[in-house]
Design a protein around this motif. Structure first.
Motif, PDB file in Angstrom:
ATOM      1  N   GLY A  58      -4.760  -5.085 -16.657  1.00  0.00           N
ATOM      2  CA  GLY A  58      -3.489  -4.548 -16.188  1.00  0.00           C
ATOM      3  C   GLY A  58      -3.608  -3.136 -15.653  1.00  0.00           C
ATOM      4  N   GLY A  59      -4.792  -2.532 -15.749  1.00  0.00           N
ATOM      5  CA  GLY A  59      -4.978  -1.167 -15.250  1.00  0.00           C
ATOM      6  C   GLY A  59      -4.762  -1.078 -13.746  1.00  0.00           C
ATOM      7  N   TRP A  60      -4.914  -2.214 -13.068  1.00  0.00           N
ATOM      8  CA  TRP A  60      -4.705  -2.181 -11.607  1.00  0.00           C
ATOM      9  C   TRP A  60      -3.258  -1.811 -11.286  1.00  0.00           C
ATOM     10  CZ3 TRP A  60      -1.115  -5.371  -9.316  1.00  0.00           C
ATOM     11  CH2 TRP A  60      -0.648  -6.439 -10.078  1.00  0.00           C
ATOM     12  N   LEU A  61      -2.343  -2.182 -12.188  1.00  0.00           N
ATOM     13  CA  LEU A  61      -0.930  -1.845 -11.946  1.00  0.00           C
ATOM     14  C   LEU A  61      -0.755  -0.321 -11.979  1.00  0.00           C
ATOM     15  CD1 LEU A  61       1.905  -2.934 -11.488  1.00  0.00           C
ATOM     16  CD2 LEU A  61       2.248  -2.867 -13.947  1.00  0.00           C
ATOM     17  N   ILE A  62      -1.482   0.319 -12.920  1.00  0.00           N
ATOM     18  CA  ILE A  62      -1.425   1.787 -12.999  1.00  0.00           C
ATOM     19  C   ILE A  62      -1.959   2.383 -11.699  1.00  0.00           C
ATOM     20  CG2 ILE A  62      -2.201   3.806 -14.291  1.00  0.00           C
ATOM     21  CD1 ILE A  62      -2.459   2.064 -16.746  1.00  0.00           C
ATOM     22  N   LEU A  63      -3.094   1.831 -11.223  1.00  0.00           N
ATOM     23  CA  LEU A  63      -3.685   2.341  -9.979  1.00  0.00           C
ATOM     24  C   LEU A  63      -2.735   2.142  -8.797  1.00  0.00           C
ATOM     25  CD1 LEU A  63      -7.412   1.249 -10.256  1.00  0.00           C
ATOM     26  CD2 LEU A  63      -6.498   3.564 -10.160  1.00  0.00           C
ATOM     27  N   VAL A  64      -2.154   0.926  -8.719  1.00  0.00           N
ATOM     28  CA  VAL A  64      -1.247   0.641  -7.600  1.00  0.00           C
ATOM     29  C   VAL A  64      -0.048   1.582  -7.632  1.00  0.00           C
ATOM     30  CG1 VAL A  64       0.398  -1.075  -6.725  1.00  0.00           C
ATOM     31  CG2 VAL A  64      -1.945  -1.750  -7.248  1.00  0.00           C
ATOM     32  N   SER A  65       0.489   1.832  -8.848  1.00  0.00           N
ATOM     33  CA  SER A  65       1.659   2.712  -8.922  1.00  0.00           C
ATOM     34  C   SER A  65       1.288   4.134  -8.482  1.00  0.00           C
ATOM     35  CB  SER A  65       2.224   2.725 -10.337  1.00  0.00           C
ATOM     36  OG  SER A  65       1.288   3.308 -11.222  1.00  0.00           O
ATOM     37  N   LEU A  66       0.048   4.543  -8.770  1.00  0.00           N
ATOM     38  CA  LEU A  66      -0.375   5.891  -8.354  1.00  0.00           C
ATOM     39  C   LEU A  66      -0.568   5.970  -6.844  1.00  0.00           C
ATOM     40  CD1 LEU A  66      -2.782   6.783 -11.256  1.00  0.00           C
ATOM     41  CD2 LEU A  66      -0.638   7.919 -10.664  1.00  0.00           C
ATOM     42  N   VAL A  67      -1.126   4.904  -6.255  1.00  0.00           N
ATOM     43  CA  VAL A  67      -1.259   4.891  -4.790  1.00  0.00           C
ATOM     44  C   VAL A  67       0.130   4.921  -4.154  1.00  0.00           C
ATOM     45  CG1 VAL A  67      -2.007   3.524  -2.811  1.00  0.00           C
ATOM     46  CG2 VAL A  67      -3.503   3.760  -4.796  1.00  0.00           C
ATOM     47  N   GLY A  68       1.068   4.169  -4.774  1.00  0.00           N
ATOM     48  CA  GLY A  68       2.449   4.196  -4.292  1.00  0.00           C
ATOM     49  C   GLY A  68       3.018   5.609  -4.353  1.00  0.00           C
ATOM     50  N   ALA A  69       2.734   6.302  -5.463  1.00  0.00           N
ATOM     51  CA  ALA A  69       3.217   7.681  -5.603  1.00  0.00           C
ATOM     52  C   ALA A  69       2.612   8.572  -4.527  1.00  0.00           C
ATOM     53  CB  ALA A  69       2.866   8.212  -6.988  1.00  0.00           C
ATOM     54  N   MET A  70       1.325   8.328  -4.200  1.00  0.00           N
ATOM     55  CA  MET A  70       0.668   9.122  -3.152  1.00  0.00           C
ATOM     56  C   MET A  70       1.352   8.906  -1.802  1.00  0.00           C
ATOM     57  SD  MET A  70      -3.356   8.683  -3.735  1.00  0.00           S
ATOM     58  CE  MET A  70      -4.298   9.956  -4.505  1.00  0.00           C
TER      59      MET A  70
END
Lengths: 292, 173
Positions: free
Chosen positions: B6-18
């Motif tokens: 599920g760590g990919w969700l954290i990564l995706v949310s951070l890319v979204g924030a970027m």
């Protein structure tokens, strides 16, 4: 380093202190301006390029959609208009060529170097720096395309800014309206020299012109080429307001940039004069060169 | 099926924030540029509260480096700000995860205020213009978007099994 988003617990408070220290060291290096962090920055910047493209994508899509959905008739009309404009421009260029040839001959008579045309590179905007107090953009051409720090950037209507940082694939451009930017200019009408500073979101001012300076509303400012950073004779701006109070030593002169800073998507990076094999000779410009 | 637990969700949310952090707002009204939320803080705070075992000051600091390059800021500045946000989230995780989203919003407001003060002060020391609006605007905006961020990420978390969840989200079936 522990794995990113790993499941290991760490003792948090000493870690926070360590990170604060690390940040302070990095910020100290940035403040010193020695450029040790440039390689790190280049690597990180290359990683975030896709993000910049994705963030800019909606604007590209809107542009493309506008093209896609325009009618055949409108395109034809636009094409005709552009062809007519091209014809006029060609005629104008032919005339300018004759004039610049004559100008070069005259400059030869004065024993000064003939002015060379500038090499330019077309670059496209991919990011506007998201800080209300800064006027900076990122474009899609960088070190690998021959861009270097200090090069001037123009658009079709005037001086845009200058390159302040390059990475292999992108470069950051400081606009002429940024509060930290200043450009040496000359008033076309009266030949007066001045320095045009950016005002951020406020008005842009000339740097303290004496109250007796011959300058009026509507005067055009062109780059003077002093300091050797910007090529000379590119339009920089137009004077919009002049306040002269005889009791004050300096006049207050506001100017607006000529370049379409918020509307241009394509800009030109001036790579420098097309130096073939000619060496700079003695002349008025040689003095400026040694000073710079 | 679920890379990185599920760590990919954290990564995706951070890319979204970027992406949101550099989204252009010039087309909107003039004052909108002063109200740009600090998306990174909102997202990292959310993960700090809900998955404190996976998001800590160290990972926040590394993420901050990418944000610094993206917004052309000095390296290390966003890192320490995000590390501070996740530190608070981790430190008070048990209490914060019992808070309603509105109470969390108040905490985010306080954290964002501190972070913006630090950011603008450091930028000022690096010769970038100081402006009170540049502190107030983003602080307010970050607090205002936090409920939205929390709502969207909670919905996403319920769909994806993210390892290490705590609090109400962790108890959800």
């Amino acid at each position: 380093m522990e794995s990113l988003f790993g499941a290991r617990q760490t003792r948090v408070r000493p870690l926070l202190l360590g990170l604060t220290l690390a940040s302070c060291v990095l910020l100290g290096i940035e403040k010193a301006g020695v450029g040790w962090l440039l390689p790190v920055r280049s690597v990180l910047a290359t990683v975030v390029v896709p993000v910049q493209y994705v963030a800019e994508a909606p604007y590209r899509v809107i542009d493309h959609l506008a093209e896609f959905f325009s009618t055949r008739e409108r395109l034809m009309r636009r094409n005709t208009a552009l062809e007519r404009e091209l014809l006029l421009m060609k005629a104008e260029t032919a005339r300018t060529d004759a004039i610049s040839a004559e100008n070069d001959r005259l400059r030869e008579l004065f024993n000064s170097r003939a002015r060379l045309p500038d090499d330019v590179l077309i670059a496209e905007l991919i990011e506007v720096i998201p800080d209300a107090t800064r006027q900076e953009i990122v474009v899609d051409k960088g070190g690998t395309h021959g861009v270097a720090v200090g090069q001037a950037v123009i658009d079709s209507t005037g001086v845009f800014g200058q390159v302040v940082e390059i990475t292999p694939l992108t470069s950051r451009i400081l606009l002429v309206t940024d509060p930290s930017h200043a450009i040496p200019v000359q008033v076309i009408r009266s030949k007066v020299f001045a320095i045009a500073s950016g005002g951020g979101r406020g008005p842009n001012l000339l740097d303290d012109p004496p109250v007796t300076t011959d300058i009026e509303v509507g005067d055009e400012l062109v780059s003077s080429g002093l300091g050797r950073r910007f090529p000379r004779d590119y339009p920089v701006g137009v004077v919009t307001q002049v306040v002269k109070d005889p009791t004050q030593p300096y006049a207050q002169v506001m100017w607006e940039p000529s370049a379409a800073l918020t509307r241009s998507r394509d800009v030109l990076v001036v790579l420098g004069e097309r130096r073939d094999e000619e060496q700079p000779e003695d002349g008025p410009e040689a003095v400026a060169e040694t000073e710079a | 099926m679920n890379p990185l637990h599920g760590g990919w969700l954290i990564l995706v949310s951070l890319v979204g924030a970027m992406i949101l952090a550099v989204a252009r707002v010039e087309a909107g009204p003039d004052w909108l540029v002063w109200l740009r939320p600090d998306w990174a803080v909102a997202v990292m705070f959310f993960w700090g509260v809900t998955t404190p075992s996976r998001v800590g000051p160290m990972s926040a600091w590394v993420v901050g480096l990418f944000f610094d390059v993206l917004v052309a800021g000095p390296l290390g500045l966003t890192g320490i700000c995000l590390a501070f946000a996740t530190y608070i989230a981790k430190r008070f995780e048990e209490r914060l995860s019992l808070y309603t989203v509105w109470q969390q919003m108040a905490v985010v407001f306080a954290i964002a205020a501190v972070i913006q003060m630090v950011k603008r002060t450091v930028l000022f020391l690096l010769d970038i213009e100081w402006s009170a609006w540049a502190v107030l605007g983003p602080t307010l905006a970050t607090a205002l978007v936090y409920p939205l961020v929390a709502l969207l990420l909670s919905i996403a978390v319920q769909r994806v099994h993210v390892q290490g969840l705590t609090g109400q989200l962790g108890r959800a079936p």
